[in-house]
Write a protein that holds these residues in place. Structure first.
Motif, PDB file in Angstrom:
ATOM      1  N   GLU A  72     -32.455  -0.239 -35.718  1.00 46.13           N
ATOM      2  CA  GLU A  72     -33.907  -0.167 -35.927  1.00 46.13           C
ATOM      3  C   GLU A  72     -34.548   0.771 -34.906  1.00 46.13           C
ATOM      4  N   VAL A  73     -34.082   0.698 -33.681  1.00 46.61           N
ATOM      5  CA  VAL A  73     -34.615   1.580 -32.640  1.00 46.61           C
ATOM      6  C   VAL A  73     -34.231   3.032 -32.951  1.00 46.61           C
ATOM      7  N   MET A  74     -33.012   3.236 -33.468  1.00 46.49           N
ATOM      8  CA  MET A  74     -32.583   4.592 -33.851  1.00 46.49           C
ATOM      9  C   MET A  74     -33.461   5.120 -34.991  1.00 46.49           C
ATOM     10  N   LYS A  75     -33.803   4.239 -35.917  1.00 45.04           N
ATOM     11  CA  LYS A  75     -34.675   4.625 -37.036  1.00 45.04           C
ATOM     12  C   LYS A  75     -36.049   5.040 -36.516  1.00 45.04           C
ATOM     13  N   GLU A  76     -36.590   4.258 -35.609  1.00 48.78           N
ATOM     14  CA  GLU A  76     -37.887   4.588 -35.013  1.00 48.78           C
ATOM     15  C   GLU A  76     -37.807   5.912 -34.248  1.00 48.78           C
ATOM     16  N   ALA A  77     -36.711   6.102 -33.525  1.00 50.57           N
ATOM     17  CA  ALA A  77     -36.535   7.350 -32.767  1.00 50.57           C
ATOM     18  C   ALA A  77     -36.480   8.549 -33.705  1.00 50.57           C
ATOM     19  N   TYR A  78     -35.822   8.381 -34.848  1.00 46.02           N
ATOM     20  CA  TYR A  78     -35.778   9.482 -35.818  1.00 46.02           C
ATOM     21  C   TYR A  78     -37.170   9.764 -36.379  1.00 46.02           C
ATOM     22  N   GLU A  79     -37.893   8.713 -36.726  1.00 47.03           N
ATOM     23  CA  GLU A  79     -39.235   8.894 -37.289  1.00 47.03           C
ATOM     24  C   GLU A  79     -40.168   9.607 -36.317  1.00 47.03           C
ATOM     25  N   LYS A  80     -39.973   9.377 -35.030  1.00 43.91           N
ATOM     26  CA  LYS A  80     -40.852   9.983 -34.025  1.00 43.91           C
ATOM     27  C   LYS A  80     -40.377  11.366 -33.571  1.00 43.91           C
ATOM     28  N   SER A  81     -39.061  11.594 -33.590  1.00 43.13           N
ATOM     29  CA  SER A  81     -38.545  12.855 -33.038  1.00 43.13           C
ATOM     30  C   SER A  81     -37.954  13.792 -34.085  1.00 43.13           C
ATOM     31  N   HIS A  82     -37.569  13.246 -35.223  1.00 41.29           N
ATOM     32  CA  HIS A  82     -36.906  13.997 -36.297  1.00 41.29           C
ATOM     33  C   HIS A  82     -35.567  14.589 -35.876  1.00 41.29           C
ATOM     34  N   LYS A  83     -34.929  13.975 -34.885  1.00 42.61           N
ATOM     35  CA  LYS A  83     -33.601  14.425 -34.457  1.00 42.61           C
ATOM     36  C   LYS A  83     -32.572  13.769 -35.372  1.00 42.61           C
ATOM     37  N   LYS A  84     -31.730  14.598 -35.976  1.00 40.59           N
ATOM     38  CA  LYS A  84     -30.783  14.122 -36.989  1.00 40.59           C
ATOM     39  C   LYS A  84     -29.792  13.092 -36.445  1.00 40.59           C
ATOM     40  N   GLN A  85     -29.461  13.186 -35.173  1.00 43.49           N
ATOM     41  CA  GLN A  85     -28.507  12.238 -34.596  1.00 43.49           C
ATOM     42  C   GLN A  85     -29.018  10.804 -34.734  1.00 43.49           C
ATOM     43  N   TYR A  86     -30.310  10.610 -34.526  1.00 39.49           N
ATOM     44  CA  TYR A  86     -30.885   9.273 -34.665  1.00 39.49           C
ATOM     45  C   TYR A  86     -30.815   8.796 -36.113  1.00 39.49           C
ATOM     46  N   LYS A  87     -31.082   9.695 -37.043  1.00 38.07           N
ATOM     47  CA  LYS A  87     -31.021   9.340 -38.463  1.00 38.07           C
ATOM     48  C   LYS A  87     -29.610   8.894 -38.830  1.00 38.07           C
ATOM     49  N   ILE A  88     -28.621   9.647 -38.383  1.00 39.30           N
ATOM     50  CA  ILE A  88     -27.219   9.321 -38.668  1.00 39.30           C
ATOM     51  C   ILE A  88     -26.875   7.936 -38.136  1.00 39.30           C
ATOM     52  N   LEU A  89     -27.293   7.652 -36.912  1.00 42.41           N
ATOM     53  CA  LEU A  89     -26.982   6.358 -36.295  1.00 42.41           C
ATOM     54  C   LEU A  89     -27.774   5.202 -36.885  1.00 42.41           C
ATOM     55  N   SER A  90     -28.890   5.496 -37.532  1.00 46.81           N
ATOM     56  CA  SER A  90     -29.707   4.427 -38.111  1.00 46.81           C
ATOM     57  C   SER A  90     -29.247   4.023 -39.514  1.00 46.81           C
ATOM     58  N   GLU A  91     -28.412   4.828 -40.125  1.00 44.65           N
ATOM     59  CA  GLU A  91     -27.975   4.556 -41.494  1.00 44.65           C
ATOM     60  C   GLU A  91     -26.963   3.405 -41.532  1.00 44.65           C
ATOM     61  N   PRO A  92     -26.998   2.604 -42.610  1.00 47.19           N
ATOM     62  CA  PRO A  92     -26.087   1.460 -42.723  1.00 47.19           C
ATOM     63  C   PRO A  92     -24.611   1.825 -42.568  1.00 47.19           C
ATOM     64  N   LYS A  93     -24.211   2.987 -43.044  1.00 49.15           N
ATOM     65  CA  LYS A  93     -22.795   3.360 -42.952  1.00 49.15           C
ATOM     66  C   LYS A  93     -22.357   3.640 -41.517  1.00 49.15           C
ATOM     67  N   ALA A  94     -23.288   3.734 -40.593  1.00 48.21           N
ATOM     68  CA  ALA A  94     -22.946   3.946 -39.183  1.00 48.21           C
ATOM     69  C   ALA A  94     -22.636   2.633 -38.468  1.00 48.21           C
ATOM     70  N   ARG A  95     -22.933   1.528 -39.104  1.00 48.79           N
ATOM     71  CA  ARG A  95     -22.748   0.218 -38.465  1.00 48.79           C
ATOM     72  C   ARG A  95     -21.330  -0.005 -37.929  1.00 48.79           C
ATOM     73  N   PRO A  96     -20.274   0.229 -38.744  1.00 45.68           N
ATOM     74  CA  PRO A  96     -18.914   0.011 -38.216  1.00 45.68           C
ATOM     75  C   PRO A  96     -18.602   0.906 -37.006  1.00 45.68           C
ATOM     76  N   PHE A  97     -19.093   2.121 -37.035  1.00 47.30           N
ATOM     77  CA  PHE A  97     -18.900   3.061 -35.926  1.00 47.30           C
ATOM     78  C   PHE A  97     -19.564   2.521 -34.657  1.00 47.30           C
ATOM     79  N   ILE A  98     -20.778   2.065 -34.789  1.00 51.68           N
ATOM     80  CA  ILE A  98     -21.509   1.525 -33.640  1.00 51.68           C
ATOM     81  C   ILE A  98     -20.822   0.265 -33.125  1.00 51.68           C
ATOM     82  N   GLU A  99     -20.470  -0.629 -34.045  1.00 51.19           N
ATOM     83  CA  GLU A  99     -19.806  -1.878 -33.645  1.00 51.19           C
ATOM     84  C   GLU A  99     -18.510  -1.588 -32.889  1.00 51.19           C
TER      85      GLU A  99
END
Length: 115
Positions: A72-99
């Motif tokens: 959720e914080v990554m999603k907010e960071a993307y909405e405020k900064s438009h940096k693609k890295q945040y968008k990638i990390l906020s997507e559901p498919k990134a969950r296993p990678f983050i975990e």
């Protein structure tokens, strides 16, 4: 005592870490569920050993945060900064990678604290 949660301002403070890896490479790492902690273990250990008390506290907050909150914080960071890295990390498919990487980082932190 209420536990502190990670917020956008925390991410902003360490933005350089999130944007070190170009978005195309990060997307590939997420897709392959790469274990970055093991790949860069030596560098991670050096970084852990160099943390100041404030940074150690922030790391502890991150390691204790549910992945949903982090995303959720990554999603907010993307909405405020438009940096693609945040968008990638906020997507559901990134969950296993983050975990996976949080789990590996926890192990490494625990080992460092025992030494």
């Amino acid at each position: 005592m209420v536990e502190r949660k990670i917020i956008y301002d925390d991410v902003l403070e360490y933005e350089f870490l999130f944007t070190l890896v170009p978005s195309l490479i990060l997307k590939t790492m997420v897709k392959t569920n790469a274990n970055l902690i093991s790949k860069f273990e030596t560098k991670v250990i050096v970084a852990l050993d160099g943390l100041n008390p404030k940074q150690r506290e922030m790391l502890d907050i991150i390691l204790k945060s549910p992945v949903d909150e982090l995303q959720e914080v990554m999603k907010e960071a993307y909405e405020k900064s438009h940096k693609k890295q945040y968008k990638i990390l906020s997507e559901p498919k990134a969950r296993p990678f983050i975990e996976k990487n949080i789990k590996e980082l926890r192990k490494l932190v625990e080992l460092r604290l025992k030494d």
